[in-house]
Motif scaffolding. Structure first.
Motif, PDB file in Angstrom:
ATOM      1  N   HIS A 204      -6.558   6.867   7.997  1.00  0.00           N
ATOM      2  CA  HIS A 204      -5.448   6.636   8.755  1.00  0.00           C
ATOM      3  C   HIS A 204      -4.822   7.861   9.199  1.00  0.00           C
ATOM      4  O   HIS A 204      -4.687   8.729   7.937  1.00  0.00           O
ATOM      5  CB  HIS A 204      -4.581   5.705   8.434  1.00  0.00           C
ATOM      6  CG  HIS A 204      -5.302   4.348   8.010  1.00  0.00           C
ATOM      7  ND1 HIS A 204      -5.307   3.299   8.778  1.00  0.00           N
ATOM      8  CD2 HIS A 204      -5.760   3.857   6.760  1.00  0.00           C
ATOM      9  CE1 HIS A 204      -5.923   2.238   8.443  1.00  0.00           C
ATOM     10  NE2 HIS A 204      -6.330   2.603   7.272  1.00  0.00           N
TER      11      HIS A 204
ATOM     12  N   TYR B 114      -1.504   8.642   9.273  1.00  0.00           N
ATOM     13  CA  TYR B 114      -0.510   8.705   8.444  1.00  0.00           C
ATOM     14  C   TYR B 114      -0.932   9.008   6.882  1.00  0.00           C
ATOM     15  O   TYR B 114      -0.197   9.459   6.145  1.00  0.00           O
ATOM     16  CB  TYR B 114       0.407   7.497   8.343  1.00  0.00           C
ATOM     17  CG  TYR B 114      -0.208   5.963   8.286  1.00  0.00           C
ATOM     18  CD1 TYR B 114      -0.513   5.273   9.514  1.00  0.00           C
ATOM     19  CD2 TYR B 114      -0.790   5.570   7.217  1.00  0.00           C
ATOM     20  CE1 TYR B 114      -1.509   3.875   9.403  1.00  0.00           C
ATOM     21  CE2 TYR B 114      -1.352   4.277   7.096  1.00  0.00           C
ATOM     22  CZ  TYR B 114      -1.892   3.774   8.367  1.00  0.00           C
ATOM     23  OH  TYR B 114      -2.404   2.406   8.094  1.00  0.00           O
TER      24      TYR B 114
ATOM     25  N   LYS C 188       0.607  -5.583   8.160  1.00  0.00           N
ATOM     26  CA  LYS C 188       1.929  -4.709   7.560  1.00  0.00           C
ATOM     27  C   LYS C 188       2.642  -3.975   8.602  1.00  0.00           C
ATOM     28  O   LYS C 188       3.982  -4.050   8.457  1.00  0.00           O
ATOM     29  CB  LYS C 188       1.571  -3.752   6.632  1.00  0.00           C
ATOM     30  CG  LYS C 188       0.944  -4.796   5.311  1.00  0.00           C
ATOM     31  CD  LYS C 188       0.469  -3.794   4.447  1.00  0.00           C
ATOM     32  CE  LYS C 188      -0.121  -4.829   2.976  1.00  0.00           C
ATOM     33  NZ  LYS C 188      -0.866  -4.123   2.070  1.00  0.00           N
ATOM     34  N   PHE C 189       2.144  -3.708   9.743  1.00  0.00           N
ATOM     35  CA  PHE C 189       2.971  -3.000  10.721  1.00  0.00           C
ATOM     36  C   PHE C 189       3.853  -4.229  11.528  1.00  0.00           C
ATOM     37  O   PHE C 189       4.961  -3.834  11.784  1.00  0.00           O
ATOM     38  CB  PHE C 189       2.143  -2.391  11.663  1.00  0.00           C
ATOM     39  CG  PHE C 189       1.588  -1.157  11.366  1.00  0.00           C
ATOM     40  CD1 PHE C 189       0.415  -1.000  10.544  1.00  0.00           C
ATOM     41  CD2 PHE C 189       2.095  -0.019  11.943  1.00  0.00           C
ATOM     42  CE1 PHE C 189       0.078   0.437  10.351  1.00  0.00           C
ATOM     43  CE2 PHE C 189       1.652   1.478  11.738  1.00  0.00           C
ATOM     44  CZ  PHE C 189       0.519   1.465  10.923  1.00  0.00           C
TER      45      PHE C 189
ATOM     46  N   ALA D  71      -6.260   5.077   1.149  1.00  0.00           N
ATOM     47  CA  ALA D  71      -4.943   4.918   0.462  1.00  0.00           C
ATOM     48  C   ALA D  71      -5.192   3.536  -0.602  1.00  0.00           C
ATOM     49  O   ALA D  71      -5.748   2.591  -0.418  1.00  0.00           O
ATOM     50  CB  ALA D  71      -3.913   4.141   1.297  1.00  0.00           C
TER      51      ALA D  71
ATOM     52  N   GLY E 240      -4.538   0.459  -2.514  1.00  0.00           N
ATOM     53  CA  GLY E 240      -4.069  -0.817  -1.931  1.00  0.00           C
ATOM     54  C   GLY E 240      -4.461  -1.131  -0.499  1.00  0.00           C
ATOM     55  O   GLY E 240      -3.721  -2.188   0.001  1.00  0.00           O
ATOM     56  N   CYS E 241      -5.296  -0.357   0.145  1.00  0.00           N
ATOM     57  CA  CYS E 241      -5.536  -0.663   1.497  1.00  0.00           C
ATOM     58  C   CYS E 241      -6.744  -1.678   1.527  1.00  0.00           C
ATOM     59  O   CYS E 241      -7.710  -1.035   1.372  1.00  0.00           O
ATOM     60  CB  CYS E 241      -5.606   0.554   2.463  1.00  0.00           C
ATOM     61  SG  CYS E 241      -5.970   0.132   4.081  1.00  0.00           S
ATOM     62  N   GLY E 242      -6.381  -2.674   1.971  1.00  0.00           N
ATOM     63  CA  GLY E 242      -7.548  -3.696   2.095  1.00  0.00           C
ATOM     64  C   GLY E 242      -8.836  -3.184   3.250  1.00  0.00           C
ATOM     65  O   GLY E 242      -9.945  -3.270   3.164  1.00  0.00           O
ATOM     66  N   ILE E 243      -7.953  -2.789   4.271  1.00  0.00           N
ATOM     67  CA  ILE E 243      -9.102  -2.199   5.593  1.00  0.00           C
ATOM     68  C   ILE E 243      -9.851  -1.079   4.952  1.00  0.00           C
ATOM     69  O   ILE E 243     -10.948  -1.017   5.266  1.00  0.00           O
ATOM     70  CB  ILE E 243      -8.110  -1.950   6.851  1.00  0.00           C
ATOM     71  CG1 ILE E 243      -7.315  -3.292   7.189  1.00  0.00           C
ATOM     72  CG2 ILE E 243      -9.106  -1.409   7.974  1.00  0.00           C
ATOM     73  CD1 ILE E 243      -6.328  -2.995   8.399  1.00  0.00           C
TER      74      ILE E 243
ATOM     75  N   CYS F 207       0.815  -1.301   0.023  1.00  0.00           N
ATOM     76  CA  CYS F 207       0.034  -0.080  -0.003  1.00  0.00           C
ATOM     77  C   CYS F 207       0.764   1.267  -0.121  1.00  0.00           C
ATOM     78  O   CYS F 207       2.085   1.074   0.304  1.00  0.00           O
ATOM     79  CB  CYS F 207      -0.855   0.043   1.022  1.00  0.00           C
ATOM     80  SG  CYS F 207      -0.092   0.067   2.740  1.00  0.00           S
TER      81      CYS F 207
ATOM     82  N   CYS G 247      -2.925  -3.303  11.353  1.00  0.00           N
ATOM     83  CA  CYS G 247      -2.801  -3.905   9.980  1.00  0.00           C
ATOM     84  C   CYS G 247      -1.553  -4.877  10.072  1.00  0.00           C
ATOM     85  O   CYS G 247      -0.674  -4.334  10.653  1.00  0.00           O
ATOM     86  CB  CYS G 247      -2.580  -3.022   9.044  1.00  0.00           C
ATOM     87  SG  CYS G 247      -1.990  -3.500   7.492  1.00  0.00           S
TER      88      CYS G 247
ATOM     89  N   PRO H 155       1.245   3.811   2.096  1.00  0.00           N
ATOM     90  CA  PRO H 155       1.810   4.245   3.275  1.00  0.00           C
ATOM     91  C   PRO H 155       3.111   3.222   3.545  1.00  0.00           C
ATOM     92  O   PRO H 155       4.096   3.888   3.957  1.00  0.00           O
ATOM     93  CB  PRO H 155       0.935   4.181   4.339  1.00  0.00           C
ATOM     94  CG  PRO H 155      -0.509   4.243   3.826  1.00  0.00           C
ATOM     95  CD  PRO H 155      -0.279   3.662   2.404  1.00  0.00           C
ATOM     96  N   VAL H 156       3.072   2.164   3.291  1.00  0.00           N
ATOM     97  CA  VAL H 156       4.159   1.130   3.456  1.00  0.00           C
ATOM     98  C   VAL H 156       5.271   1.847   2.610  1.00  0.00           C
ATOM     99  O   VAL H 156       6.459   1.655   2.889  1.00  0.00           O
ATOM    100  CB  VAL H 156       3.748  -0.211   3.220  1.00  0.00           C
ATOM    101  CG1 VAL H 156       5.080  -1.195   3.195  1.00  0.00           C
ATOM    102  CG2 VAL H 156       3.054  -0.776   4.449  1.00  0.00           C
TER     103      VAL H 156
HETATM  104  S1  SF4 Z   1      -4.028  -0.281   7.125  1.00  0.00           S
HETATM  105 FE1  SF4 Z   1      -4.085  -0.042   4.953  1.00  0.00          FE
HETATM  106  S2  SF4 Z   1      -2.776   1.737   4.420  1.00  0.00           S
HETATM  107 FE2  SF4 Z   1      -2.573   1.026   6.539  1.00  0.00          FE
HETATM  108  S3  SF4 Z   1      -0.673  -0.114   6.476  1.00  0.00           S
HETATM  109 FE3  SF4 Z   1      -2.250  -1.602   6.397  1.00  0.00          FE
HETATM  110  S4  SF4 Z   1      -2.753  -1.927   4.051  1.00  0.00           S
HETATM  111 FE4  SF4 Z   1      -1.448  -0.142   4.412  1.00  0.00          FE
END
Ligand code: SF4
Length: 330
Positions: free
Chosen positions: A191, A193, A91-92, A266, A268-271, A54, A89, A56-57
């Motif tokens: 979000h 960020y 990804k964090f 964003a 590419g953000c699934g959430i 996504c 998420c 932000p990553v």
């Molecule tokens: S919540 Fe969405 S925008 Fe935030 S890091 Fe995860 S996929 Fe990326």
């Protein structure tokens, strides 16, 4: 010589920087922040990461590249959960590994796991582990954490009092008010960020402020109010952000003084994709508040964003001016 700890100005920075800055400084370290997001930081992040990541990553990787050669440590905690029975998420959680496997010649990463899903007490364990990178004196680490928490709560209170986190972090409190038109209240949901990063959000906050708009974000809403308003969901939200966004939006819809709601998503953000959808359904079902979803991605052309934002604001003003003056018979 003081050890230097690098904190990328991305992702958790917008919520937790006031805590970690004081914590590291109390332990005698120097905190080094990456620069404000620029086209170069964005382009570097895009080049380093896979397409599927996504925005932000991608940006986070650009910020790591921006500071990696100036510091002894990079602070990239493995954030799994920041609240009971919820996750953030994944990804964090994977960030330290993504960075390690993507960027060459990086300093040591402080990648302690922070997982409060079962209990808040886990925070102290994590803090002790992080503190031991700088001192073995447990009492000193605990004192540093106490001071860091005080600073964090002060920051949170200012935000709940209506100051935008980005203004506090930039130390810019005075908003210039033109008072030429009736001020609008617009809720900006997304979000932290995404909405507070000037470059990736295409400066949406300043654009709204310049249009005589007061901005409300979910960070300004008290946790108790959010939780109360998230109760209408059939089951507890899995995601910390999802609960906050939906609980916050429900409260704002019912508050009666909100002129419009913007969801900043964003790419590419699934959430985001289903949280925004749930908010939209709630608005359409329970109110007539104008609503718009704006998507951000790595493309830097602002024309599309400006046009949609201006049309949205104009539509709200026309509606307030004209439709509110119509008599009941039409
Ligand atoms: S919540 Fe969405 S925008 Fe935030 S890091 Fe995860 S996929 Fe990326």
């Amino acid at each position: 010589m003081n050890k230097k700890v690098g904190i990328p100005r991305a992702l958790f920075y917008y919520q937790y920087y006031p805590l970690w800055k004081v914590f590291f400084e109390e332990l005698g370290a120097e905190v080094v922040l990456s620069d404000n997001t620029t086209k170069k930081i964005m382009d570097d992040g895009v080049k380093l990461t896979v397409d599927q990541a996504c925005l932000p990553v991608k940006l986070f990787h650009g910020h790591v590249l921006n500071i990696k050669d100036k510091v002894d440590y990079l602070f990239i905690p493995r954030l799994t959960s920041v609240s009971k029975n919820e996750y953030i998420c994944p990804k964090f959680g994977g960030l330290p590994d993504m960075v390690r496997n993507t960027i060459k010649d990086i300093p040591q990463i402080i990648d302690t796991e922070i997982n409060l899903r079962k209990s808040d007490k886990k925070a102290l364990e994590a803090v002790l582990e992080i503190g031991k990178f700088f001192t073995q004196d447990v009492r000193r680490i605990k004192n540093a954490y106490k001071k860091a928490l005080e600073n964090y709560y002060e920051f949170r209170n200012k935000v709940k009092g209506g100051t935008l986190p980005c203004d506090i972090l930039d130390k810019k409190f005075n908003v210039i008010r033109k008072n030429s038109k009736r001020r609008l209240n617009i809720a900006l949901i997304g979000h932290a960020y995404n909405i507070y990063d000037k470059y990736s959000s295409m400066n949406i906050i300043d654009k709204l402020k310049k249009n005589d708009i007061d901005i409300i974000t979910i960070d300004m809403i008290d946790d108790g109010i959010i939780n109360e308003n998230a109760k209408h969901l059939n089951k507890q939200m899995f995601w910390n952000y999802g609960r906050k966004a939906i609980g916050g939006a429900t409260y704002l819809i019912e508050r009666g003084d909100i002129d419009g709601i913007i969801c900043l998503m964003a790419f590419g953000c699934g959430i985001d994709s289903f949280v925004c959808d749930l908010i939209e359904r709630k608005i359409r079902k329970n109110s007539k508040i104008p609503f718009i979803v704006l998507n951000i991605d790595e493309h830097s052309g602002e024309a599309g964003m400006n046009t949609r934002l201006e049309a949205f604001i104009d539509m709200i003003r026309w509606r307030n001016r004209d439709e509110n003056n119509l008599p009941a018979y039409g």
